[in-house]
Design a protein around this motif. Structure first.
Motif, PDB file in Angstrom:
ATOM      1  N   ARG A  34     -31.094  15.585 -44.067  1.00 50.88           N
ATOM      2  CA  ARG A  34     -29.762  15.030 -44.494  1.00 50.88           C
ATOM      3  C   ARG A  34     -28.504  15.312 -43.647  1.00 50.88           C
ATOM      4  N   ASN A  35     -28.646  16.541 -43.286  1.00 53.12           N
ATOM      5  CA  ASN A  35     -27.302  16.906 -41.991  1.00 53.12           C
ATOM      6  C   ASN A  35     -27.485  16.143 -40.776  1.00 53.12           C
ATOM      7  N   ASP A  36     -28.856  15.765 -40.482  1.00 52.62           N
ATOM      8  CA  ASP A  36     -28.850  14.969 -39.225  1.00 52.62           C
ATOM      9  C   ASP A  36     -28.373  13.583 -39.573  1.00 52.62           C
ATOM     10  N   ALA A  37     -28.840  12.939 -40.684  1.00 57.98           N
ATOM     11  CA  ALA A  37     -28.588  11.672 -40.961  1.00 57.98           C
ATOM     12  C   ALA A  37     -26.957  11.424 -41.148  1.00 57.98           C
ATOM     13  N   ALA A  38     -26.412  12.563 -41.679  1.00 61.71           N
ATOM     14  CA  ALA A  38     -24.817  12.644 -41.805  1.00 61.71           C
ATOM     15  C   ALA A  38     -24.266  12.780 -40.529  1.00 61.71           C
ATOM     16  N   ARG A  39     -24.573  13.465 -39.511  1.00 63.64           N
ATOM     17  CA  ARG A  39     -24.140  13.434 -38.284  1.00 63.64           C
ATOM     18  C   ARG A  39     -24.035  12.113 -37.496  1.00 63.64           C
ATOM     19  N   ASP A  40     -25.254  11.448 -37.645  1.00 65.06           N
ATOM     20  CA  ASP A  40     -25.393  10.018 -37.193  1.00 65.06           C
ATOM     21  C   ASP A  40     -24.391   9.106 -37.989  1.00 65.06           C
ATOM     22  N   ALA A  41     -24.241   9.286 -38.942  1.00 68.34           N
ATOM     23  CA  ALA A  41     -23.185   8.508 -39.746  1.00 68.34           C
ATOM     24  C   ALA A  41     -21.901   8.822 -39.292  1.00 68.34           C
ATOM     25  N   ALA A  42     -21.662   9.878 -38.767  1.00 73.52           N
ATOM     26  CA  ALA A  42     -20.167  10.596 -38.613  1.00 73.52           C
ATOM     27  C   ALA A  42     -19.994   9.543 -37.145  1.00 73.52           C
ATOM     28  N   SER A  43     -21.151   9.712 -36.342  1.00 74.39           N
ATOM     29  CA  SER A  43     -21.074   9.059 -35.065  1.00 74.39           C
ATOM     30  C   SER A  43     -20.971   7.594 -35.194  1.00 74.39           C
ATOM     31  N   GLU A  44     -21.586   7.039 -35.941  1.00 77.27           N
ATOM     32  CA  GLU A  44     -21.511   5.630 -36.592  1.00 77.27           C
ATOM     33  C   GLU A  44     -20.081   4.987 -36.908  1.00 77.27           C
ATOM     34  N   LEU A  45     -19.624   5.952 -37.565  1.00 81.15           N
ATOM     35  CA  LEU A  45     -18.262   5.624 -38.035  1.00 81.15           C
ATOM     36  C   LEU A  45     -17.170   5.261 -36.973  1.00 81.15           C
ATOM     37  N   ARG A  46     -17.240   6.219 -35.815  1.00 84.26           N
ATOM     38  CA  ARG A  46     -16.369   5.925 -34.616  1.00 84.26           C
ATOM     39  C   ARG A  46     -16.700   4.638 -34.149  1.00 84.26           C
ATOM     40  N   THR A  47     -17.941   4.049 -34.193  1.00 82.81           N
ATOM     41  CA  THR A  47     -18.386   2.810 -33.534  1.00 82.81           C
ATOM     42  C   THR A  47     -17.735   1.755 -34.391  1.00 82.81           C
ATOM     43  N   ILE A  48     -18.017   1.797 -35.589  1.00 85.29           N
ATOM     44  CA  ILE A  48     -17.601   0.827 -36.651  1.00 85.29           C
ATOM     45  C   ILE A  48     -16.070   0.752 -36.535  1.00 85.29           C
ATOM     46  N   ALA A  49     -15.319   1.714 -36.619  1.00 86.33           N
ATOM     47  CA  ALA A  49     -13.981   1.692 -36.345  1.00 86.33           C
ATOM     48  C   ALA A  49     -13.646   1.007 -35.232  1.00 86.33           C
ATOM     49  N   GLU A  60     -16.702  -3.420 -42.821  1.00 84.72           N
ATOM     50  CA  GLU A  60     -16.026  -2.525 -43.826  1.00 84.72           C
ATOM     51  C   GLU A  60     -17.310  -1.658 -44.748  1.00 84.72           C
ATOM     52  N   ARG A  61     -17.935  -2.899 -45.287  1.00 83.13           N
ATOM     53  CA  ARG A  61     -19.238  -2.216 -46.132  1.00 83.13           C
ATOM     54  C   ARG A  61     -19.867  -1.348 -45.143  1.00 83.13           C
ATOM     55  N   LEU A  62     -20.335  -1.529 -44.090  1.00 82.34           N
ATOM     56  CA  LEU A  62     -21.046  -0.755 -43.149  1.00 82.34           C
ATOM     57  C   LEU A  62     -20.458   0.822 -42.888  1.00 82.34           C
ATOM     58  N   HIS A  63     -19.116   0.736 -42.980  1.00 79.93           N
ATOM     59  CA  HIS A  63     -18.286   1.819 -42.766  1.00 79.93           C
ATOM     60  C   HIS A  63     -18.344   2.638 -43.741  1.00 79.93           C
ATOM     61  N   GLY A  64     -18.085   2.098 -45.207  1.00 83.77           N
ATOM     62  CA  GLY A  64     -18.066   2.938 -46.339  1.00 83.77           C
ATOM     63  C   GLY A  64     -19.484   3.611 -46.597  1.00 83.77           C
ATOM     64  N   GLU A  65     -20.644   2.931 -46.179  1.00 78.28           N
ATOM     65  CA  GLU A  65     -22.056   3.651 -46.466  1.00 78.28           C
ATOM     66  C   GLU A  65     -21.899   4.738 -45.408  1.00 78.28           C
ATOM     67  N   ALA A  66     -21.466   4.427 -44.127  1.00 73.46           N
ATOM     68  CA  ALA A  66     -21.604   5.684 -42.944  1.00 73.46           C
ATOM     69  C   ALA A  66     -20.470   6.592 -43.424  1.00 73.46           C
ATOM     70  N   LYS A  67     -19.465   6.356 -44.130  1.00 75.64           N
ATOM     71  CA  LYS A  67     -18.469   7.588 -44.485  1.00 75.64           C
ATOM     72  C   LYS A  67     -19.163   8.155 -45.717  1.00 75.64           C
ATOM     73  N   THR A  68     -19.690   7.572 -46.626  1.00 75.78           N
ATOM     74  CA  THR A  68     -20.464   8.299 -47.718  1.00 75.78           C
ATOM     75  C   THR A  68     -21.633   9.128 -47.206  1.00 75.78           C
ATOM     76  N   LEU A  69     -22.427   8.637 -46.164  1.00 77.94           N
ATOM     77  CA  LEU A  69     -23.420   9.342 -45.727  1.00 77.94           C
ATOM     78  C   LEU A  69     -22.931  10.585 -44.770  1.00 77.94           C
ATOM     79  N   ALA A  70     -21.887  10.243 -44.111  1.00 77.34           N
ATOM     80  CA  ALA A  70     -21.157  11.714 -43.551  1.00 77.34           C
ATOM     81  C   ALA A  70     -20.651  12.480 -44.294  1.00 77.34           C
ATOM     82  N   ALA A  71     -20.171  12.222 -45.500  1.00 76.44           N
ATOM     83  CA  ALA A  71     -19.451  13.269 -46.320  1.00 76.44           C
ATOM     84  C   ALA A  71     -20.518  14.005 -46.977  1.00 76.44           C
ATOM     85  N   THR A  72     -21.889  13.868 -46.830  1.00 76.18           N
ATOM     86  CA  THR A  72     -22.828  14.767 -47.140  1.00 76.18           C
ATOM     87  C   THR A  72     -23.183  15.729 -46.232  1.00 76.18           C
ATOM     88  N   LEU A  73     -22.482  15.674 -45.177  1.00 77.40           N
ATOM     89  CA  LEU A  73     -22.788  16.934 -44.133  1.00 77.40           C
ATOM     90  C   LEU A  73     -22.524  18.308 -44.581  1.00 77.40           C
TER      91      LEU A  73
END
Length: 875
Positions: free
Chosen positions: A505-520, A386-399
C-alpha cells in the motif's frame, strides 16, 4: 596581631537562600575563584554584617540582607583567630535576631557580645542606614568591596587616630593635646561670632556694619530735613518778591490801550477783506462766462471739422468695399460647393466603416464559436483528469509515515525474535499412530507435532503423563504473545493484514503521489487562457466559463465577409474624405483672406458713419442753443467785462494788503495771553507762598539742627565701633590661621612616616617617585621627575594599584601596633596590565607572609599560576 578567618557559614543571606560554607582558609594567601553571580561580593557583605552590623537593627541595610521575596532571618557564622586565640561569632538578623560570641573569655550574647566584638576589632557602633565603613575600624579599610579600590581614598577617623598614636613616639610630638583642644575650642567659639565657616563676615561684624549703615542713613535724613527747611525760607522770600513784580505788571494799563487800538484796526481790515472777496467773486463770474462762450465756439469749430473728415473717410471705405464684393461672393459660392462634396464623402466613409464593423463582428463570432467548442473539449478532458487526480490523491493519502513503518518493521523483528526464543526454550513432542484414548490438557489428541511452553498433562487411558518444559519457555511464550498483540494492534490501526500489505500500500501511495504531479501538469496544460472568449488560465476559470456558457446561433463559413475588401473600401473612403476636407480648408482659407481684407474696410465705414452722425448731431445741438446767433458779439463783450473786473480786483487786493486781519488778531492774542499768564502766575505764587509758610510753621519748631548734630555723633560712634570690631575679627582670624599653620607643621611630622612606609611598596610600582599625603592621610599626588601628578589624573589602573598599596602600608602600621588585621580584596586589579598584575600579585604574596590575605575573583586565567590556597564556595 593578625586576624585569620577559618570558616564562614551563611544561610538565608541575599542570594544564599540555601546554606553555604567556606572552610579551609589558611594563614597566607587564599584565593576564591568563582564565576560571576556566584556570590563572592555577597560573601564579603556577610562578613561585614557578622562583625560590624548590630544584630537587632532593622535599618535599610539589614532589610537588604533577606533574600528577595522571602521573610526569613539571615544568619552568618564565622570562626576566626585573633592573636592566636580561637573566636566564633554567630549572628542572626530580622526574624529572631540574636548574636553569640565565643572567645577566650567564654560565651557572650546580646549587647555584651556586640561590645566584645567592637573591643576586639577596634570598631564603633554603626548608626547609619546604609552602612558606614569608617565606623568599622581597620577592617573597614582593609576589607575592600568591589569597585571601592578604584580610587585612592582617605582612611577613616578610627584608622587615622590609631596611626597617629602609633607614630607619636616616632615623631616626638603629640597632635591635638588637651591644651591645644581647649585653646582651639575657645578661638573657634570667638571666631564663630565674627566669621562663618567659609570665611564670610557674620555675627558682630554684620551687626556693627548694620549699626553704621542705620546711623549714616539717620544722619543723612536729619541733614536733608535741615537743609530742606533752610531752602524753604529762601524759596518763601523769592516767591514774595516775584509776587510783587507780577502785581505791578497787572496794575499797568498799557496793554489795555494797545488792545483797543488793535481791535479798531481789525475792523478796518475785515471791511477791506470783504471788498476783496466781492471783487474776486465778480472777476471769477466774468471769467466763467468768457470760458463758457469760448468753449461753445471751439466745440462748434471742432464738430464742423469732424463732419468733413467723416464724410471723406466714409466715401473712401465704400468705394474699396465695392471693389471686394465680387471676389467675396465667388469665395462663398465655392465654399458651399466644397461643403456639399465633404458631406457626401463623410456619408460614404460612414457606410464603409459600418460594413467593416459588421464583417469583423461576424468573424469574431466565428472565432468565438471555435474557441467555445475547443473549451468544451478541454473541459471534458479536464473532468477526466480531475477524476484521476482525485483517485491518485485518495491513494496518496494512504501513505504510512516512515516512523510507523519503522515501528512495523521493529514489531516484525520482535515477533521473529520472540518466536526464536520460544523455539529455543520450549519442549517439542510428536504424536503419531492411533491416538484414541489419548488427551492433551483434557482435549482429544491428534497426530501432529506440538511445542509445549507450559506444564502439559497427557492422559494415556488411565495413566497420566505430566510434561514440564524449562522455566524460560513460559516467559518466551508471553514475550511472543505480547509482540504479536502489539504488531496486530498496529496493523489494525493501519487497516492492513500484514507488513507485506502495508509495504504494498505504501508503494502504491508513493506512485500515486508522483502521479499527482504529472496530472497537475496535464491539468495546467489543458486549461490555457483564450482571448477570443475572454477565458483566463486555470481549471476553475474553464469550469466557470462552461457553466455560464449560453448557446449562440451558428453561421456557415461560406457566409463570412471579405474583411480585406471591406478594409480597402474604408481606406478609399478615408482618402476621399481627406481630399474633401482639404478642399474645404482651402475654400475656407480663401474666404477668410477676402473677409480679412473686407473687415477693416467695414470697420472704417462703420466708424466714419458713426463719426459723421455724431458730428452732425453735435452741430445741430450747438446751433440750436439760444446764445449761438449772438455768440461772436457776446464773446467780445464778455472779454471787455473781464478786463474791467481785473482792474477792480487789483485795487481791492492793494487795500486788503495794507490791513492784515491775521497779524492784528495774533497781536491781540499775544496781549490777552500775557494778561492771562500774569493772572496764573499771581495765583500760583500765592499758593506757593501759603505752602512755604505752612512748611516753615510746621518744621521750624522741631529742632532739626539738634537732631542733625545728634545723628552725626551717632554715625561717628558707629564707625568707631565697626573699626574696633573689624580689628578684633582680623586678629581672631590671624590667630586661627597661625594655629592651623602650627597644626599643619605637626601633621607634616605624621605624614612623613606614613609616606616613608607607603613609598616602600609604591616605589616598586613607580620607581623613583615621591609621595604627597594630605592631613587626613589621603595620598594626594605622586611626584615623578619633579612633576606632581594628582591621583585623580592618573589612569584607572594606576589609581586602583595605588589604593591597594596604600592599604597594605596602613595594614603594616596597624600590625605594628598589635591591631587585628587581615586583607580581603573583592575582584581586585581589574584594570591592571599583565606586567603590573604580576608585580601586584608578587606584593600580595609577600604581604600574605605577614597577615592573612583573601582574594575574591572571577578571573581564573589571571591567578591560575599564583601559589596560594584555593577555596571554593560550597553549597
Amino acid at each position: 596581631m593578625s586576624l585569620r578567618l577559618r570558616r564562614i557559614a551563611v544561610d538565608g543571606f541575599r542570594k544564599f537562600r540555601e546554606p553555604m560554607v567556606i572552610e579551609g582558609l589558611t594563614d597566607g594567601l587564599n584565593i576564591v575563584i568563582e564565576p560571576n553571580e556566584t556570590g563572592k561580593s555577597t560573601l564579603l557583605e556577610a562578613l561585614r554584617a557578622a562583625f560590624f552590623v548590630r544584630h537587632g537593627t532593622k535599618n535599610q541595610l539589614a532589610q537588604s540582607f533577606a533574600p528577595h521575596g522571602e521573610a526569613v532571618g539571615p544568619e552568618i557564622q564565622v570562626a576566626f583567630e585573633a592573636d592566636g586565640a580561637p573566636w566564633t561569632v554567630t549572628k542572626r538578623f530580622l526574624k529572631g535576631a540574636t548574636i553569640e560570641v565565643t572567645g577566650p573569655q567564654g560565651k557572650a550574647q546580646g549587647e555584651e557580645a556586640e561590645a566584645r566584638l567592637h573591643a576586639l576589632l577596634g570598631s564603633v557602633r554603626d548608626t547609619s542606614q546604609k552602612g558606614d565603613a569608617g565606623s568599622y575600624g581597620a577592617l573597614g579599610l582593609l576589607w575592600v568591596a568591589q569597585t571601592e579600590a578604584l580610587a585612592v581614598s582617605a582612611p577613616g577617623q578610627i584608622v587615622r587616630d590609631t596611626v597617629r598614636s602609633t607614630l607619636e613616639a616616632e615623631v616626638g610630638s603629640i597632635m591635638g593635646g588637651p591644651a591645644y583642644t581647649r585653646v582651639r575650642t575657645r578661638i573657634d567659639e570667638q571666631f564663630g561670632r565674627y566669621w562663618s565657616p567659609t570665611g564670610q563676615r557674620r555675627g558682630r561684624q554684620n551687626e556693627a556694619r548694620e549699626r553704621v549703615e542705620i546711623a549714616e542713613v539717620a544722619a543723612r535724613e536729619a541733614a536733608d530735613r535741615l537743609a530742606g527747611l533752610e531752602r524753604t525760607f529762601s524759596d518763601l522770600e523769592a516767591a514774595r518778591a516775584r509776587l510783587k513784580v507780577v502785581q505791578r505788571e497787572i496794575a499797568d494799563d498799557t496793554d489795555v490801550q494797545t488792545r483797543k487800538d488793535l481791535v479798531a484796526s481789525l475792523e478796518v481790515a475785515r471791511a477791506a477783506a470783504q471788498i476783496l472777496a466781492t471783487r474776486r467773486a465778480e472777476h471769477e463770474a466774468v471769467n466763467a462766462k468768457v470760458r463758457g462762450l469760448e468753449d461753445l465756439s471751439e466745440r462748434h469749430r471742432k464738430a464742423t471739422e469732424d463732419r468733413d473728415k467723416a464724410n471723406l473717410a466714409l466715401g473712401q471705405a465704400r468705394a474699396q468695399r465695392a471693389e471686394l464684393s465680387h471676389g467675396l461672393a465667388a469665395a462663398k459660392q465655392r465654399l458651399a460647393d466644397v461643403r456639399s462634396a465633404l458631406d457626401s464623402a463623410r456619408a460614404s466613409r460612414q457606410d464603409a466603416r459600418l460594413a467593416l464593423g459588421a464583417g469583423q463582428d461576424r468573424v469574431r463570432a466565428s472565432r468565438r464559436r471555435a474557441a467555445v467548442a475547443a473549451a468544451g473539449n478541454r473541459h471534458a478532458e479536464l473532468v477526466e483528469l480531475e477524476r484521476l487526480h482525485g483517485e491518485a490523491k485518495t491513494l496518496a493519502a494512504t501513505l504510512t509515515p516512515s516512523k510507523t513503518m519503522d515501528l512495523l518493521e521493529a514489531n516484525e523483528r520482535a515477533v521473529a525474535e520472540a518466536r526464536a526464543l520460544r523455539s529455543a526454550g520450549a519442549t517439542s513432542i510428536t504424536l503419531s499412530g492411533e491416538t484414541a484414548g489419548i488427551s492433551i490438557d483434557g482435549e482429544p489428541a491428534s497426530p501432529c507435532e506440538r511445542t509445549l511452553t507450559g506444564i502439559t498433562v497427557v492422559r494415556l487411558g488411565d495413566a497420566e503423563l505430566v510434561i514440564t518444559p524449562p522455566a524460560g519457555a513460559a516467559s518466551a511464550e508471553e514475550a511472543l504473545s505480547s509482540a504479536l498483540k502489539k504488531q496486530q494492534s498496529t496493523l489494525e490501526e493501519l487497516d492492513v493484514v500484514d507488513l507485506a500489505a502495508a509495504r504494498a500500500r505504501n508503494d502504491a501511495a508513493r506512485d500515486a503521489a508522483s502521479e499527482l504531479r504529472t496530472i497537475a501538469a496535464r491539468i495546467e496544460a489543458t486549461t490555457p487562457a483564450d482571448e477570443n472568449v475572454g477565458l483566463a488560465a486555470g481549471a476553475d476559470a474553464l469550469k466557470l466559463f462552461i457553466f455560464e456558457l449560453v448557446d449562440e446561433p451558428g453561421v456557415e463559413e461560406a457566409d463570412l465577409p471579405d474583411i480585406a475588401a471591406l478594409t480597402n473600401a474604408l481606406e478609399a473612403a478615408d482618402s476621399a474624405l481627406a481630399k474633401a476636407e482639404g478642399a474645404q480648408e482651402s475654400a475656407v482659407d480663401a474666404l477668410r483672406r477676402i473677409e480679412e481684407d473686407d473687415a477693416p474696410l467695414a470697420t472704417v465705414e462703420a466708424g466714419a458713419a458713426s463719426d459723421l452722425a455724431n458730428a452732425k448731431a453735435q452741430i445741430d445741438t450747438i446751433e440750436g442753443r439760444s446764445e449761438f446767433p449772438t455768440l461772436v458779439v457776446d464773446l467780445t463783450r464778455a472779454r471787455e467785462q473781464t478786463a474791467e473786473a481785473a482792474v477792480k480786483l487789483e485795487e481791492a487786493t492793494r487795500d486788503a494788503t495794507a490791513h492784515d486781519p491775521a497779524a492784528i488778531t495774533r497781536k491781540i492774542e499775544t496781549v490777552d495771553a500775557r494778561s492771562r499768564a500774569a493772572g496764573v502766575a499771581r495765583t500760583k505764587l500765592e499758593m506757593d507762598i501759603a505752602r512755604l509758610e505752612g512748611t516753615v510753621e510746621s518744621e521750624g519748631g522741631k529742632g532739626l539742627a539738634n537732631r542733625a548734630a545728634g545723628a552725626c555723633e551717632e554715625a561717628e560712634a558707629a564707625r568707631a565701633a565697626l573699626q574696633r570690631i573689624t580689628e578684633e575679627a582680623e586678629t581672631l582670624k590671624l590667630l586661627r590661621e597661625t594655629l592651623d599653620e602650627a597644626r599643619d607643621e605637626t601633621s607634616a611630622k605624621f605624614v612623613g612616616p606614613v609616606a616613608k612606609r607607603a613609598k616602600r611598596h609604591i616605589e616598586r610600582l613607580l620607581p623613583g617617585c615621591d609621595l604627597s599625603f594630605a592631613e587626613d592621610l589621603t595620598l594626594e599626588a605622586v611626584i615623578r621627575g619633579g612633576i606632581s601628578e594628582g591621583c585623580g589624573d592618573l589612569s584607572r589602573g594606576t589609581q586602583e594599584q595605588l589604593a591597594v598599596l596604600t592599604r597594605i602600608a596602613f595594614a603594616d602600621m596597624l600590625l605594628e601596633q598589635g591591631r587585628p588585621v587581615s586583607l580581603i580584596l573583592d575582584d581586585p586589579l581589574v584594570y591592571s596590565d599583565d606586567a603590573r598584575l604580576d608585580l601586584m600579585v608578587e606584593i600580595l604574596s609577600e604581604t600574605a607572609e605577614r597577615m592573612q590575605v583573601i582574594l575574591l575573583t572571577c578571573r581564573d586565567r589571571a591567578f591560575r599560576h599564583v601559589a596560594a590556597n584555593r577555596v571554593s564556595i560550597a553549597r
